[in-house]
Design a protein around this motif. Structure first.
Motif, PDB file in Angstrom:
ATOM      1  N   ALA A  86       0.807  -1.215   0.000  1.00  0.00           N
ATOM      2  CA  ALA A  86       0.000   0.000   0.000  1.00  0.00           C
ATOM      3  C   ALA A  86       0.838   1.262   0.000  1.00  0.00           C
ATOM      4  CB  ALA A  86      -0.918   0.016   1.211  1.00  0.00           C
ATOM      5  N   PRO A  94      -7.421   4.478   1.118  1.00  0.00           N
ATOM      6  CA  PRO A  94      -6.632   3.266   1.321  1.00  0.00           C
ATOM      7  C   PRO A  94      -6.840   2.653   2.698  1.00  0.00           C
ATOM      8  CG  PRO A  94      -5.284   4.988   0.352  1.00  0.00           C
ATOM      9  CD  PRO A  94      -6.608   5.604   0.649  1.00  0.00           C
ATOM     10  N   ILE A 143      -2.443  -1.827  -3.423  1.00  0.00           N
ATOM     11  CA  ILE A 143      -3.186  -0.567  -3.343  1.00  0.00           C
ATOM     12  C   ILE A 143      -2.199   0.561  -3.569  1.00  0.00           C
ATOM     13  CG2 ILE A 143      -4.967   0.662  -2.064  1.00  0.00           C
ATOM     14  CD1 ILE A 143      -5.219  -1.534  -0.210  1.00  0.00           C
ATOM     15  N   LEU A 165      -6.178  -2.748  -6.831  1.00  0.00           N
ATOM     16  CA  LEU A 165      -7.413  -2.031  -6.554  1.00  0.00           C
ATOM     17  C   LEU A 165      -7.658  -0.921  -7.558  1.00  0.00           C
ATOM     18  CD1 LEU A 165      -8.138  -1.745  -2.787  1.00  0.00           C
ATOM     19  CD2 LEU A 165      -8.516  -3.549  -4.411  1.00  0.00           C
TER      20      LEU A 165
END
Lengths: 362, 362
Positions: A86, A94, A143, A165
């Motif tokens: 991420a 997020p 992400i 994503l």
DNA sequence: CACCCCGATGTGCACGTTCACATCAGCGGC
DNA sequence: GCCGCTGATGTGAACGTGCACATCGGGGTG
């Protein structure tokens, strides 16, 4: 039969050898079965007598037995862990998705291991990836919506399925995404329908897939409505940047509306316009993207594009676990975000933007 | 010596038996040493000849060897994983701290496993804890600041050190916290120093340790300044709640300032006051807590108490790992947050609050 | 009644690593 | 020249679990 288990109804914890945690064998000894039977109970194997099963369960309870994940992972070479790569993980979107991923994963008996990207240099990406691979993750959710991340991902094949994503348009993985393009187009069309013809886009960093998609949606709408194109401003997602951009913009004033690529920038923008004495939405309309929780409480309440971050996270896990288990993967449908009209956008004020109206009245 | 390794400078990957990942023994075979020597290289044992070490490293490189964490964890019974138990993890504060924890942990070669608390029922807490324990975590960071969580934690001894991100006043663990009481007191004192004497506190849920601490700080300041106490309103941290509370409050108007327990509620509050035609800060001053990034960009810019969530996360990891490694744990110093004065708070307007002035003028 | 199949359970080994201990050569001291 | 120490390495076992296979009794089938 269960002489070991209790005396006078008192649960006596039989000596676990040494200080060690009880193992499957300790349970087996207490339940007077083989360790394999215990293992079968653990993995609820069909052919096991209810009576035996109960005895084993009782023994487990008595010993406070807990399966050893490391041992299990060693022999099955399955870690029951998924990784999350991420960027900007502390931001609302997020963070919300990550929380949803964690929830969904846990529901499926999976663990989640996160690696944040402080910077998006190839080294940092490789490092984070390496970290996750050492965890022997079975799948990966990305992400970190920079194109660069997927370059690295493609170059260093990680050997596990992964899901992103945001739709990258690449074929080496599935993407579960919100249709950013449509969302952005709708936002822009909304402004157009209010009579705005001079619309500026405050975009996100263009190496971000989402930023690029939102820009594309904006451009589509501009093209469709046959508007003149104002050069988009490339921002960094932050409210602070929005503020500075707004300061610059309020100098020229050759526009009547701004579509910001996220709510934070939109909020900063409105701040700057306020400082400059420009009324929102009286003189300038502002539209954001994301619908963060405070969006409806700022002044004026922000018109924006709502996306369901939790849903995205949840679906991502479902999709990923399907792949991990080699199941049929159904077509992935994109989630279309919805426009939420609030107070920050309004009818364009009959006359042209200021700088021209000044010229006109002269 | 290294006949296996290359032909014509071309790196030939020697057959790894079956499709299996290369193990320490494969490396050993290639480097022509024993598996134990390879293990020693991995854990850089002192007494190993540089020459041998190099040979082993080369073999590892050639085979793309990666140590198997499960096997290592099995034998050492150390997972190199810390757990994070978090509530409301998608909010700015917790999310930021979690990200910082992850960064810091990774820097120390640790993994982070998160378990979110959707609800704070004892069952949910036990469940989340169970999940983490199965991961064989070596330590736990608790960002779930409800008193109840610590009750459960105390009742079900988890057997590993844990650190909480808020001072619970309990002795069974260390806490690394921001001094919420002082922060809240300063915020309130700020309002007092501006001449406000009728101050309402919009508190957080009182089972939250932080909410309780902020309330305490507020009460301290009220007591010190000898103000009459308005009964605090118990909220749920959300901007939505702030809005509804603001609507209720604007009916009575028997106050000139509100201290909200967090920024979100403060923002919702200002929204409601605006709707009710109450000017902030002209008629009512508002102060928040946290200093989330948009706080300075809302209208009016929010006076608030800034706390450094990253720093807290970072220090928590340091503290926890010290305990995990049985090192001396130095005194934990509290971080004192600082007041940031912005536009939402101003001098109390000479006259008393509205409802009294109406009465007076009659 | 012999056969086979199946349900229920047990036996031994493998997974990849570290630990405890053994080995062996070299070297200094008496 | 022998003893013992130390550095460098090897050997075997153990960690806790699941898998492949073996075993054993019972019941249905021909």
């Amino acid at each position: 039969m269960n002489v070991h288990i209790g005396v006078n109804g008192l649960a006596v914890t039989p000596e676990t050898p040494k200080g060690r945690a009880p193992s499957i064998r300790d349970v087996a000894r207490l339940a007077e079965v083989s360790h394999q039977t215990v293992s079968r109970v653990l993995n609820d194997h069909p052919s096991i007598r209810p009576e035996t099963k109960e005895r084993v369960l009782l023994a487990m309870e008595t010993l406070q037995y807990r399966p050893n994940r490391a041992a299990r992972a060693l022999v099955t070479s399955r870690s029951h862990t998924i990784g999350v790569l991420a960027a900007r993980s502390s931001e609302y979107g997020p963070a919300t998705s990550i929380a949803a991923i964690e929830d969904a994963a846990r529901e499926h008996g999976y663990y989640v291991n996160t690696a944040n990207l402080a910077t998006v240099t190839p080294e940092a990406i490789t490092d984070a990836l390496e970290h996750l691979m050492l965890q022997a993750i079975e799948g990966l959710v990305v992400i970190a919506p920079q194109v660069r991340v997927f370059d690295v991902l493609a170059a260093a094949p990680i050997g596990v399925p992964f899901v992103s994503l945001q739709s990258t348009g690449r074929s080496d993985h599935l993407a579960l995404s919100v249709d950013q393009v449509t969302g952005a187009r709708r936002a822009t069309q909304h402004l157009v329908s209010l009579g705005h013809r001079e619309i500026v886009h405050l975009a996100g960093p263009q190496d971000w897939i989402e930023a690029e998609a939102r820009m594309r949606g904006f451009l589509d709408a501009v093209y469709d409505a046959d508007l003149t194109l104002h050069p988009p401003i490339l921002g960094d997602w932050s409210a602070d940047f929005g503020y500075f951009a707004g300061r610059e913009l309020s100098r020229t004033r050759d526009f009547t509306a701004v579509f910001a690529a996220n709510d934070q920038m939109a909020i900063g923008l409105m701040h700057a316009f306020r400082d400059a004495g420009l009324d929102v939405p009286g003189e300038i309309s502002v539209v954001g993207f994301d619908d963060i929780p405070v969006a409806q409480h700022v002044w004026p309440p922000l018109t924006t594009v709502h996306q369901d971050f939790r849903e995205v996270g949840r679906r991502a896990v479902a999709l990923l676990l399907n792949q991990v288990h080699g199941r049929e993967v159904l077509e992935v449908e994109e989630i279309v975000p919805r426009l939420v009209v609030r107070g920050s956008s309004a009818q364009a004020s009959g006359h042209r933007p200021r700088y021209t109206s000044v010229t006109d009245s002269a």
